[in-house]
Enzyme design. Structure first.
Site, PDB file in Angstrom:
ATOM      1  CB  ALA A 172      -0.800  -0.028   1.205  1.00 56.62           C
ATOM      2  N   GLY A 198       0.698  -4.996   1.036  1.00 61.01           N
ATOM      3  CA  GLY A 198      -0.428  -5.249   0.263  1.00 61.01           C
ATOM      4  C   GLY A 198      -0.319  -5.952  -1.015  1.00 61.01           C
ATOM      5  CD  GLU A 207       1.663  -5.410   6.052  1.00 65.76           C
ATOM      6  OE1 GLU A 207       2.611  -6.339   6.726  1.00 65.76           O
ATOM      7  OE2 GLU A 207       0.987  -5.434   5.309  1.00 65.76           O
TER       8      GLU A 207
END
Ligand code: CAA
Length: 257
Positions: free
Chosen positions: A63, A108, A131
């Site tokens: 992302a 992502g 993340e």
């Protein structure tokens, strides 16, 4: 257009194309992908899909951290929902999806590959769920689908450490079905897609749906919990620090408990 859709016979190829950011997903690209998935879903002429990234460096680097950096909880929830719509959209697409992972598949990007039915990789592919190094948990289904793909122990190491897994190791742990030189990846993915497309479309669609049932109701509620905890992270200073540190090219200092 940040997503390219091409058709050849009964096979569609979807190419993630935002090379300036190693195909990282911003909202515009996610919306483009959602529209392309909707188009593919209703096209009965398409019997199999190949999903890949433009260029030779990345499938998708995750992302868009620059877009996420200043989001609050509501923004994080909306961004998470959009990502979930994409990964769920790939998972529930009637046609089988083959992810041809041609480089980095991070965050992502890894989650999009995990939502696909079959993963093939180029020799330079790198998988990771980084993340936690950015102050957030995985947000697009990785906490559930990675556990299913590689088992809880390896998934824990990848998710809790943010550890990168190269193509040869990905093959060993069952994260990908096969590894090919970069130049052979798309032809091999295409050949597999052609093989699927030569079978009964109805039987293939039914089989995909049936296999999805193995991913049971408990995992669906796991996805809901993931979305909430992903959104919660955007109300923390650790998320701001983690993403600022990436943008400023420095190491983060995490302090929240
Ligand atoms: N978001 C925004 N921009 C990104 C990006 C991302 N995820 N990944 C790469 N880019 C940008 C870089 O900022 C850089 O842009 P500038 O030239 O403007 O600085 C450009 O793409 C090229 O990247 P690098 O210069 O960093 O290239 P590199 O070869 O040195 O490193 C990399 C490549 C290892 C992929 C590195 O870019 C990287 O670590 N990217 C971040 C990967 C990441 O953490 N992804 C997870 C995001 S969080 C997520 O996805 C949450 C979720 O669950 C949905």
């Amino acid at each position: 257009m940040t997503i390219e859709l091409t058709r050849d016979g009964h096979v569609a190829t979807i190419t993630l194309s935002r090379p300036e950011a190693l195909n990282a997903f911003n909202t515009a690209q996610l919306r483009d992908l959602l529209a392309v998935l909707a188009e593919v879903k209703t096209d009965v002429g398409i019997r199999a899909v190949v999903l890949t990234g433009a260029g030779e460096r990345a499938f998708a680097a995750g992302a868009d951290i620059k877009e996420m950096a200043d989001l609050d909880r509501a923004g994080g929830l909306a961004f998470g929902r959009l990502g979930h719509a994409i990964t769920r959209g790939v998972e529930t697409l009637p046609q089988p999806v083959i992810a041809a992972v041609n480089g980095f598949a991070l965050g992502g990007g890894c989650e999009l590959a995990l939502a696909s039915d079959i993963r093939l990789a180029s020799e330079n592919a790198v998988f990771a769920q980084p993340e936690v190094t950015l102050g957030i948990p995985p947000g697009w289904g990785g906490s559930q689908r990675l556990v299913r793909a590689v088992g809880p122990g390896f998934a824990a190491e990848m998710i809790l450490c943010g550890r990168r897994v190269k193509a040869d190791e990905a093959l060993r742990i069952g994260l990908v079905n096969a590894v090919y030189p970069q130049s052979e990846l798309l032809p091999k993915a295409r050949a597999l897609a052609d093989q699927i497309a030569s079978n009964s479309p109805l039987a293939v669609r039914a089989s995909k749906e049936l296999m999805r049932l193995a991913f049971n109701g408990q995992a669906i509620s796991g996805l809901d919990t993931e979305l909430n905890l992903f959104a919660d992270a955007f109300a923390t200073t650790d998320q701001k620090e983690g993403m600022r540190a990436f943008i400023e090219k420095r190491s983060p200092t995490f302090e929240e408990h």
